[in-house]
Design a protein around this motif. Sequence first.
Motif, PDB file in Angstrom:
ATOM      1  N   VAL A   1     -15.215   4.906 -28.653  1.00 13.90           N
ATOM      2  CA  VAL A   1     -15.282   5.001 -27.047  1.00 13.90           C
ATOM      3  C   VAL A   1     -16.139   6.166 -26.852  1.00 13.90           C
ATOM      4  O   VAL A   1     -16.857   6.158 -25.925  1.00 13.90           O
ATOM      5  CB  VAL A   1     -14.205   4.765 -26.494  1.00 13.90           C
ATOM      6  N   THR A   2     -15.779   7.416 -27.206  1.00 12.21           N
ATOM      7  CA  THR A   2     -16.306   8.495 -27.132  1.00 12.21           C
ATOM      8  C   THR A   2     -17.801   8.996 -28.125  1.00 12.21           C
ATOM      9  O   THR A   2     -17.680   8.453 -29.157  1.00 12.21           O
ATOM     10  CB  THR A   2     -15.371   9.845 -27.109  1.00 12.21           C
ATOM     11  N   ARG A   3     -18.479   9.788 -27.547  1.00 13.26           N
ATOM     12  CA  ARG A   3     -19.803  10.158 -28.160  1.00 13.26           C
ATOM     13  C   ARG A   3     -19.531  10.979 -29.301  1.00 13.26           C
ATOM     14  O   ARG A   3     -18.577  11.787 -29.292  1.00 13.26           O
ATOM     15  CB  ARG A   3     -20.590  10.819 -27.242  1.00 13.26           C
ATOM     16  N   PRO A   4     -20.172  10.728 -30.442  1.00 10.90           N
ATOM     17  CA  PRO A   4     -20.063  11.709 -31.639  1.00 10.90           C
ATOM     18  C   PRO A   4     -20.693  13.062 -31.430  1.00 10.90           C
ATOM     19  O   PRO A   4     -20.125  13.989 -32.286  1.00 10.90           O
ATOM     20  CB  PRO A   4     -20.717  11.007 -32.535  1.00 10.90           C
ATOM     21  N   PHE A   5     -21.278  13.405 -30.485  1.00 10.55           N
ATOM     22  CA  PHE A   5     -21.772  14.923 -30.356  1.00 10.55           C
ATOM     23  C   PHE A   5     -21.171  15.501 -29.122  1.00 10.55           C
ATOM     24  O   PHE A   5     -20.818  14.833 -28.353  1.00 10.55           O
ATOM     25  CB  PHE A   5     -23.222  14.668 -30.148  1.00 10.55           C
ATOM     26  N   LYS A   6     -20.853  16.859 -29.444  1.00 12.44           N
ATOM     27  CA  LYS A   6     -20.326  17.481 -28.345  1.00 12.44           C
ATOM     28  C   LYS A   6     -21.021  18.688 -27.574  1.00 12.44           C
ATOM     29  O   LYS A   6     -21.306  18.612 -26.598  1.00 12.44           O
ATOM     30  CB  LYS A   6     -19.122  18.277 -29.167  1.00 12.44           C
TER      31      LYS A   6
ATOM     32  N   ALA B   1     -23.999  19.248 -28.011  1.00 12.39           N
ATOM     33  CA  ALA B   1     -25.183  18.763 -27.508  1.00 12.39           C
ATOM     34  C   ALA B   1     -25.112  17.954 -26.144  1.00 12.39           C
ATOM     35  O   ALA B   1     -26.344  17.743 -25.162  1.00 12.39           O
ATOM     36  CB  ALA B   1     -26.063  17.972 -28.410  1.00 12.39           C
ATOM     37  N   SER B   2     -24.043  17.696 -25.755  1.00 11.04           N
ATOM     38  CA  SER B   2     -23.716  16.655 -24.707  1.00 11.04           C
ATOM     39  C   SER B   2     -23.637  17.454 -23.272  1.00 11.04           C
ATOM     40  O   SER B   2     -23.534  18.514 -23.010  1.00 11.04           O
ATOM     41  CB  SER B   2     -22.338  15.864 -24.943  1.00 11.04           C
ATOM     42  N   ARG B   3     -24.154  16.512 -22.402  1.00 13.95           N
ATOM     43  CA  ARG B   3     -23.846  16.988 -20.807  1.00 13.95           C
ATOM     44  C   ARG B   3     -22.480  17.238 -20.559  1.00 13.95           C
ATOM     45  O   ARG B   3     -22.191  17.818 -19.573  1.00 13.95           O
ATOM     46  CB  ARG B   3     -24.905  15.825 -19.976  1.00 13.95           C
ATOM     47  N   ASP B   4     -21.757  16.529 -21.167  1.00 17.05           N
ATOM     48  CA  ASP B   4     -20.035  16.677 -20.916  1.00 17.05           C
ATOM     49  C   ASP B   4     -20.017  18.251 -21.262  1.00 17.05           C
ATOM     50  O   ASP B   4     -18.842  18.721 -20.530  1.00 17.05           O
ATOM     51  CB  ASP B   4     -19.310  15.799 -21.700  1.00 17.05           C
TER      52      ASP B   4
ATOM     53  N   LEU C   1     -28.075  12.143 -21.305  1.00 16.40           N
ATOM     54  CA  LEU C   1     -26.866  12.408 -22.313  1.00 16.40           C
ATOM     55  C   LEU C   1     -26.612  13.920 -22.612  1.00 16.40           C
ATOM     56  O   LEU C   1     -25.617  14.314 -23.039  1.00 16.40           O
ATOM     57  CB  LEU C   1     -27.259  11.811 -23.774  1.00 16.40           C
ATOM     58  N   SER C   2     -27.821  14.800 -22.590  1.00 12.54           N
ATOM     59  CA  SER C   2     -27.959  16.146 -22.998  1.00 12.54           C
ATOM     60  C   SER C   2     -28.498  16.876 -22.048  1.00 12.54           C
ATOM     61  O   SER C   2     -29.399  16.645 -21.304  1.00 12.54           O
ATOM     62  CB  SER C   2     -28.515  15.965 -24.508  1.00 12.54           C
ATOM     63  N   HIS C   3     -28.133  18.142 -22.355  1.00  7.54           N
ATOM     64  CA  HIS C   3     -28.855  19.294 -21.373  1.00  7.54           C
ATOM     65  C   HIS C   3     -29.919  19.807 -21.973  1.00  7.54           C
ATOM     66  O   HIS C   3     -30.555  21.075 -21.564  1.00  7.54           O
ATOM     67  CB  HIS C   3     -27.731  20.545 -21.298  1.00  7.54           C
ATOM     68  N   LEU C   4     -30.163  19.518 -23.225  1.00  8.69           N
ATOM     69  CA  LEU C   4     -31.302  20.360 -24.103  1.00  8.69           C
ATOM     70  C   LEU C   4     -32.824  19.773 -23.401  1.00  8.69           C
ATOM     71  O   LEU C   4     -33.021  18.428 -22.965  1.00  8.69           O
ATOM     72  CB  LEU C   4     -31.266  19.923 -25.518  1.00  8.69           C
TER      73      LEU C   4
END
Lengths: 346, 346, 346, 346
Positions: D65-70, D72-75, D261-264
């Motif tokens: 359920v949760t994304r595999p990247f941390k 790189a994530s906007r979270d 998804l990401s801030h990059l």
Amino acid sequence: MLVVMKSDFADEQLVAVLAHIRGLGFTPHVLPGDHSVAVGITGNRRALNPGEFLALPGVKEAIPVTRPFKLASRDFQRRDSEVRVGDVVFGPGRFVVIAGPCAVESAEQTLRIAHKVKAAGAHMLRGGAFKPRSSPYSFQGLGLDGLRILREAARAVGLPTVTEALDLRSLEMVYEHADMIQIGARNMQNFTLLQEVGRLDKPVMLKRGMSATIDEWLMAAEYILEQGNSRIVLCERGVRSFDPYTRNILDLSAVPVIKGLSHLPVMVDPSHGTGQRDKVIPMALASLAAGANAVMVDVHDRPGEALCDGPQALLPEEFQSLRTRLGRLAEVMAVTLQPSAARASP
Amino acid sequence: MLVVMKSDFADEQLVAVLAHIRGLGFTPHVLPGDHSVAVGITGNRRALNPGEFLALPGVKEAIPVTRPFKLASRDFQRRDSEVRVGDVVFGPGRFVVIAGPCAVESAEQTLRIAHKVKAAGAHMLRGGAFKPRSSPYSFQGLGLDGLRILREAARAVGLPTVTEALDLRSLEMVYEHADMIQIGARNMQNFTLLQEVGRLDKPVMLKRGMSATIDEWLMAAEYILEQGNSRIVLCERGVRSFDPYTRNILDLSAVPVIKGLSHLPVMVDPSHGTGQRDKVIPMALASLAAGANAVMVDVHDRPGEALCDGPQALLPEEFQSLRTRLGRLAEVMAVTLQPSAARASP
Amino acid sequence: MLVVMKSDFADEQLVAVLAHIRGLGFTPHVLPGDHSVAVGITGNRRALNPGEFLALPGVKEAIPVTRPFKLASRDFQRRDSEVRVGDVVFGPGRFVVIAGPCAVESAEQTLRIAHKVKAAGAHMLRGGAFKPRSSPYSFQGLGLDGLRILREAARAVGLPTVTEALDLRSLEMVYEHADMIQIGARNMQNFTLLQEVGRLDKPVMLKRGMSATIDEWLMAAEYILEQGNSRIVLCERGVRSFDPYTRNILDLSAVPVIKGLSHLPVMVDPSHGTGQRDKVIPMALASLAAGANAVMVDVHDRPGEALCDGPQALLPEEFQSLRTRLGRLAEVMAVTLQPSAARASP
Amino acid sequence: MLVVMKSDFADEQLVAVLAHIRGLGFTPHVLPGDHSVAVGITGNRRALNPGEFLALPGVKEAIPVTRPFKLASRDFQRRDSEVRVGDVVFGPGRFVVIAGPCAVESAEQTLRIAHKVKAAGAHMLRGGAFKPRSSPYSFQGLGLDGLRILREAARAVGLPTVTEALDLRSLEMVYEHADMIQIGARNMQNFTLLQEVGRLDKPVMLKRGMSATIDEWLMAAEYILEQGNSRIVLCERGVRSFDPYTRNILDLSAVPVIKGLSHLPVMVDPSHGTGQRDKVIPMALASLAAGANAVMVDVHDRPGEALCDGPQALLPEEFQSLRTRLGRLAEVMAVTLQPSAARASP
């Protein structure tokens, strides 16, 4: 056609290939190479089938050199085609904006949305009455009632309509009630339907199949053209791919590819192409920047209640904002956003 | 359905999601997590649309948990289905071999090939009378004449037939003249055609669409099942891919995947799946080894003259050799190669 | 190379193309057609770049006619290659079974599984010490310790080993401790690594890249061959596709395609190719039936505790059953299942 | 993680699943459904492997359920990152134009092109010194000499540079001579290289792999981030697909997907993405309209002589025209085209 012999071909095999080509009324040209021999074929009075050569002993490859489509090709007509739907024109130097609900759900919903997209500057109204759904348990559309509702709403706001025909029966009804007939992705190779549409005197929006090559797409257009109807607008709507984040990969480079190969107008449906509201606006802007002749977007004022594809529908205020940005972008791209049909008529 | 909230959701957004779920008559279950909250939904009396949840503020994802197909599912029927076509049975413990020309070209050609495939041990005769072709300029099949020719040849050698219906008009004719109706890849989502076939009392071979997911394929079967016809055999025929060496990628792992999900028999067409004669034999053997219930191959005695797909047709002697090897392989795989219809009748 | 002119080319453009070809030391052959002209090029002493022709005015297409790989090609060596790893031989008329854990997790786990796969009739032991993982947070393998553990276990049961090298540093260690070097899918175009492997005197298992065309795969082999190492076994492990039911589409028709193009042995990894235990057995059997020279499967006796890819690992008793069925199938396919190294030594 | 039980699960199987979850230190939440039962898992202190659940008896599916990247994530970081390369800034509200030859071929060629792209308004200079080529027989780049040439040319015109590193050895050299390190598509999952780049204090352009999912791409960035280097710009360059008209499908919708998804920062390479000169301009404009932070294009003044990818290189005058149109488009899109480094310095 170029026929390439295997590296260990026997002389009599080459002789047989040459004789076969001459027997078909064509001229063979032998091209000796380091490892093998290739045979060029000229005088192509008809399409040659690679199969007839691959089946001969000693033959390694048969490479078709000429394109399979004719009437859709730029070789056949150099200048860009223009396709008229009422006062709206799809063609060079212009950009058309089509908007409306994915599905016609009720007279009230359709009229409400029609007013909003018209006010925001849409040129045409979309809305599905016959819906092709992967599941037999999903909402299948209101059918003939839906067509009538769409027509009434369109008249009330003064916009021409486009809606999908699924089969010969619905085609007859769509022909009667709509201004432009949409052939959906799942029917891109429903050749019976294409030929029937080809015999009608109404413009056609031909969507690209789920994983159709550009050649197959243009060949589908060829089926319609060959029956006499040349009022075709091609619509890119995304192709199948492997990434789960979007419903499809919207293949925007298909726009310049088609422009190179064909004289037909080409447009984009970013709503079905991405499946997600927040991807629709960037991809609609990108479609115009890539040279498309039109864009079609789903709009719904209550997407949470939509009976079909709610998550991809823009809210009316989002559509308004998109429309404004498209207007500014059009100036930079040196294309004219069409006056809507209503504004054109006093 | 599992609804996942965004990491920065507001409490009132969660409350609204819970209220929405209860309003639909379902029960929400809140699952607190480290970064966010998910809501499980139970009491699913009808299919839920992820869209209705994605459209609510604060919602990040809506994940369907249950399969979209019902009647085609193994949850609905645990034991493998058997589908009879004359004396031929598609089902557990058996393996059926179908062969014949890609297209019916003439009475003489069809009868000649029918004799050869019968002599080699085929159980059913294939042959296209209505051909869906990418180009309007390619040979489109002999139509009704082709159906009659196929029927005569099949009677002469004592084999049941399968042939493709393209639309409602050809379906009527195929229904009358053939023993099994083939729905081709391009028509896998021609829902009107599927529903019509679903109302007939004839077995159906349903080919997988060009890039159909397995869910979409089973949903297409669901359209037929839901109308009452449960005599369906699924046929894998390759999916679109990127490698130019083969016409398609033959997705053999679809065989065990389908066996896990559905009770319907599943077969393979390695001729259309690979497009090349020398790949057909290995892939036909592999189909049996992978657990398929049947295989269908193109056979032509003069492939260089074939009007359709000559390069993928086996020569009769190649088919004979394949048939012999399938027989030996079947013993190892503990399946029975069907007695052909003719041998079964005294 | 075949250069096709645009339909509206100017004569001086054609003349420029001919001059360019002659300037490169090749011979042009003009092939007049109905709509345009094509130019065949012969005397290819070096690879020609389509780019140099596409960049000339008036040129529409430049079609390469000869294959880009040489040493890997059947044109270069007609008979099938044999690759030896200890007493094990990959090559015509034989079939090799490789088994073991996805990852070496501990000495105890590896030895336990090694005994079981040996007892069941595996010919080689697999086990990853360096694991390429999509996530930096996943288990990355035991490294050098893992290699030592694998070597000890292999010696104890008398099987040669294959294990993956990820980079130049791990390659040095794998070279020292393993009998065959595996280059994984993610490194198929890591040309530095390929060239280094090409300079070693150890056999190589070269897996196909995630979405590599067969040409690209053979070109990767060419990088190794060109440095002098010709002991290469190609390994199909599935390509990326759109269906969520399997991790990849296992492209079994790549086996006969490679057999036609190259003399190198080709094998299949159905564990990574499908990602699911219950698909592994059917696809392993299908691999043998399709003509592969070997198969490699993950085996784990406690898959629920596996640190890597547990869901695709066969239980030892499932592997035993697969091995028995492969033995029977091999007889029908007229290939010899290798005597295991241990049985071969008295 | 959501674990779904099979429809015929046994009670003791469910009990075992619950015990397993608790044994891992997590909390199970039972969700009864109509056909089966699902179990939600919370308290995720570490990544859970679906495999550990799929391997338990009675379990049908395990859905992460949760994304595999941390990182790189906007979270993890809500605001958009800015990445500086000299005076050039990749980030919100700005648009960077990178141009130059595909490969550095000679000092003269590079300087000539550098002057032209600088004059036309490029902000950075590209040029490959180490070229990853599918064939070992193709031009592999000038190596260290190429880096020095690129550096000299860049200094002469006052632009920062970006160039590709292929392996640890070339990375050392690129680190010394270039301003930004490019990791190419073929190395997107070369984890050793990613980790090494992650330990450097230079900005990185990370291209998307040939058929990488967006999750895999962000996980590759995670490898770099996790080692401490957060100066990453993601670069879309097309993914593999089935249509022969373009080299790849340029997946422009990846731009808004990544933004969500990401801030990059995310940019586009339409030259490699399409492979054809006349598709580059429309797709570069579309990239800006879709919200990308930068675009990188190949420019060559003598594309017919280019040693690499000549057909996709813009002529200097075409680049000039593109640059002008990007400038006008930027105003409409409310982003600032960076002042070039040189103009910024007096």
